[in-house]
Motif scaffolding. Structure first.
Motif, PDB file in Angstrom:
ATOM      1  N   PRO A  85       5.916   8.560  13.329  1.00 57.93           N
ATOM      2  CA  PRO A  85       4.832   7.911  12.572  1.00 57.93           C
ATOM      3  C   PRO A  85       4.739   8.427  11.139  1.00 57.93           C
ATOM      4  O   PRO A  85       4.531   7.644  10.205  1.00 57.93           O
ATOM      5  N   ALA A  86       4.881   9.746  10.960  1.00 59.04           N
ATOM      6  CA  ALA A  86       4.800  10.309   9.613  1.00 59.04           C
ATOM      7  C   ALA A  86       5.900   9.740   8.721  1.00 59.04           C
ATOM      8  O   ALA A  86       5.677   9.454   7.544  1.00 59.04           O
ATOM      9  N   ALA A  87       7.094   9.579   9.285  1.00 55.58           N
ATOM     10  CA  ALA A  87       8.200   9.048   8.489  1.00 55.58           C
ATOM     11  C   ALA A  87       7.940   7.605   8.083  1.00 55.58           C
ATOM     12  O   ALA A  87       8.213   7.202   6.948  1.00 55.58           O
ATOM     13  N   LEU A  88       7.402   6.793   8.998  1.00 57.70           N
ATOM     14  CA  LEU A  88       7.120   5.399   8.669  1.00 57.70           C
ATOM     15  C   LEU A  88       6.071   5.297   7.574  1.00 57.70           C
ATOM     16  O   LEU A  88       6.210   4.517   6.629  1.00 57.70           O
ATOM     17  N   TYR A  89       5.000   6.085   7.697  1.00 60.89           N
ATOM     18  CA  TYR A  89       3.994   6.090   6.635  1.00 60.89           C
ATOM     19  C   TYR A  89       4.597   6.648   5.336  1.00 60.89           C
ATOM     20  O   TYR A  89       4.282   6.169   4.241  1.00 60.89           O
ATOM     21  N   GLY A  90       5.447   7.652   5.484  1.00 67.02           N
ATOM     22  CA  GLY A  90       6.079   8.240   4.300  1.00 67.02           C
ATOM     23  C   GLY A  90       6.920   7.252   3.536  1.00 67.02           C
ATOM     24  O   GLY A  90       6.930   7.253   2.293  1.00 67.02           O
ATOM     25  N   LEU A  91       7.634   6.386   4.240  1.00 65.39           N
ATOM     26  CA  LEU A  91       8.411   5.347   3.562  1.00 65.39           C
ATOM     27  C   LEU A  91       7.502   4.431   2.750  1.00 65.39           C
ATOM     28  O   LEU A  91       7.840   4.012   1.640  1.00 65.39           O
ATOM     29  N   GLY A  92       6.320   4.123   3.314  1.00 64.62           N
ATOM     30  CA  GLY A  92       5.361   3.304   2.576  1.00 64.62           C
ATOM     31  C   GLY A  92       4.855   4.000   1.334  1.00 64.62           C
ATOM     32  O   GLY A  92       4.696   3.378   0.270  1.00 64.62           O
ATOM     33  N   VAL A  93       4.592   5.309   1.443  1.00 61.14           N
ATOM     34  CA  VAL A  93       4.139   6.084   0.285  1.00 61.14           C
ATOM     35  C   VAL A  93       5.206   6.111  -0.803  1.00 61.14           C
ATOM     36  O   VAL A  93       4.928   5.884  -1.986  1.00 61.14           O
ATOM     37  N   GLY A 224      -6.358  -0.693 -12.758  1.00 64.20           N
ATOM     38  CA  GLY A 224      -7.318  -1.480 -12.000  1.00 64.20           C
ATOM     39  C   GLY A 224      -6.893  -1.767 -10.576  1.00 64.20           C
ATOM     40  O   GLY A 224      -7.257  -2.796 -10.008  1.00 64.20           O
ATOM     41  N   VAL A 225      -6.147  -0.819  -9.965  1.00 62.17           N
ATOM     42  CA  VAL A 225      -5.700  -0.999  -8.587  1.00 62.17           C
ATOM     43  C   VAL A 225      -6.096   0.229  -7.773  1.00 62.17           C
ATOM     44  O   VAL A 225      -6.199   1.338  -8.306  1.00 62.17           O
ATOM     45  N   PRO A 226      -6.345   0.053  -6.474  1.00 70.27           N
ATOM     46  CA  PRO A 226      -6.700   1.199  -5.632  1.00 70.27           C
ATOM     47  C   PRO A 226      -5.459   1.998  -5.249  1.00 70.27           C
ATOM     48  O   PRO A 226      -4.333   1.487  -5.288  1.00 70.27           O
ATOM     49  N   ALA A 227      -5.681   3.241  -4.889  1.00 70.44           N
ATOM     50  CA  ALA A 227      -4.590   4.036  -4.325  1.00 70.44           C
ATOM     51  C   ALA A 227      -4.143   3.402  -3.014  1.00 70.44           C
ATOM     52  O   ALA A 227      -4.960   2.841  -2.275  1.00 70.44           O
ATOM     53  N   PRO A 228      -2.862   3.443  -2.688  1.00 73.46           N
ATOM     54  CA  PRO A 228      -2.385   2.809  -1.448  1.00 73.46           C
ATOM     55  C   PRO A 228      -2.980   3.477  -0.207  1.00 73.46           C
ATOM     56  O   PRO A 228      -2.993   4.704  -0.093  1.00 73.46           O
ATOM     57  N   GLU A 229      -3.465   2.661   0.718  1.00 75.86           N
ATOM     58  CA  GLU A 229      -4.076   3.196   1.930  1.00 75.86           C
ATOM     59  C   GLU A 229      -3.082   3.986   2.766  1.00 75.86           C
ATOM     60  O   GLU A 229      -3.468   4.906   3.505  1.00 75.86           O
ATOM     61  N   VAL A 230      -1.811   3.652   2.662  1.00 73.12           N
ATOM     62  CA  VAL A 230      -0.802   4.319   3.477  1.00 73.12           C
ATOM     63  C   VAL A 230      -0.714   5.807   3.143  1.00 73.12           C
ATOM     64  O   VAL A 230      -0.283   6.612   3.971  1.00 73.12           O
ATOM     65  N   ARG A 231      -1.143   6.185   1.955  1.00 77.01           N
ATOM     66  CA  ARG A 231      -1.088   7.602   1.568  1.00 77.01           C
ATOM     67  C   ARG A 231      -1.990   8.445   2.470  1.00 77.01           C
ATOM     68  O   ARG A 231      -1.604   9.533   2.924  1.00 77.01           O
ATOM     69  N   ALA A 232      -3.208   7.980   2.720  1.00 80.39           N
ATOM     70  CA  ALA A 232      -4.125   8.709   3.605  1.00 80.39           C
ATOM     71  C   ALA A 232      -3.584   8.741   5.030  1.00 80.39           C
ATOM     72  O   ALA A 232      -3.709   9.760   5.729  1.00 80.39           O
ATOM     73  N   ALA A 233      -2.971   7.652   5.473  1.00 85.66           N
ATOM     74  CA  ALA A 233      -2.401   7.617   6.820  1.00 85.66           C
ATOM     75  C   ALA A 233      -1.239   8.597   6.949  1.00 85.66           C
ATOM     76  O   ALA A 233      -1.065   9.244   7.989  1.00 85.66           O
TER      77      ALA A 233
END
Length: 244
Positions: A85-93, A224-233
């Motif tokens: 799971p960490a790797a999948l979220y990491g790819l998104g980050v 004007g964009v939010p930080a990506p939610e995947v970073r917190a995940a």
């Protein structure tokens, strides 16, 4: 127009009936998009997965055109990374960070760092420190680098404990003590000269708060964009893995 390069897959989108729009971080041509004809075929789908490395040839009639890629796999990591799971979220980050760079702007140093990180993403102990250092490198490349080498007030290089949230410069424990409530903690593993020391969960969380502050201040909020939610995940997955 034509060039050849090596790249790491950042993202893939469907395009028409059988093609794919491939997004790469390449060594010499930066973040680059191109069309892969037959990219949704049974042969190509396992290749065109985030985290894989490929050799590519890009062709277009004019340089400003989207162009097309011919792709050959060189390192297929995606199947292995999907088990973490960490790797999948990491790819998104990582994809979100690379997309902060201007398209087709070469950053060979970042490419080399990205290659190291994707090889280690399924090791949570290494993935967190590597990604947070990559965030520091992205800030540097965008012109907002932090100065963590010496104390902004005294010039000393030892016992650095804080970072000014305004200037991004390190402050020693002695100089920053009276204002510690207004400063950001500086985890020891991010100090210049601290080698490859691996952080504990608290230090890792503090490091992501540090880089997150400056990414928000200098990059996300001005755009004007939010930080990506995947970073917190990603951080939550790392901290959960550390508790096992």
């Amino acid at each position: 127009m034509e060039w050849r390069d090596e790249g790491i897959v950042i993202g893939v989108k469907r395009h028409g009936e059988g093609a794919a729009l491939l997004e790469l971080m390449t060594r010499e041509h930066g973040r680059h998009l191109g069309l892969v004809r037959g990219g949704r075929s049974a042969r190509m789908q396992p290749v065109l997965q985030a985290g894989n490395s490929v050799a590519v040839a890009w062709r277009a009639r004019l340089d400003e055109h989207l162009g097309s890629f011919q792709v050959e796999p060189t390192a297929q990591r995606a199947a292995r990374l999907m088990g973490s799971p960490a790797a999948l979220y990491g790819l998104g980050v990582l994809g979100a960070l690379v997309r902060l760079l201007p398209e087709r702007d070469p950053h060979p140093g970042l490419y080399e760092g990205l290659e190291v990180i994707v090889n280690a993403l399924d090791d949570p102990a290494l993935a967190g420190p590597l990604v947070v250092r990559f965030e520091l490198a992205i800030l540097q490349e965008l012109g907002f680098g932090l100065d963590l080498a010496q104390c902004a007030a005294t010039g000393v290089r030892d016992n650095l404990a804080y970072v000014s949230p305004k200037t991004g410069r390190a402050v020693s424990a002695e100089a920053g003590g009276p204002w510690r409530d207004k400063l950001l903690p500086l985890p020891a593993f991010l100090h210049e000269g601290q080698g490859r020391q691996l952080p504990g969960p608290d230090q890792l969380a503090a490091a992501f708060r540090l880089t997150g502050h400056f990414l928000n201040r200098h990059v996300y909020e001005p755009r004007g964009v939010p930080a990506p939610e995947v970073r917190a995940a990603f951080l939550a997955a790392l901290l959960a893995a550390a508790q096992r």
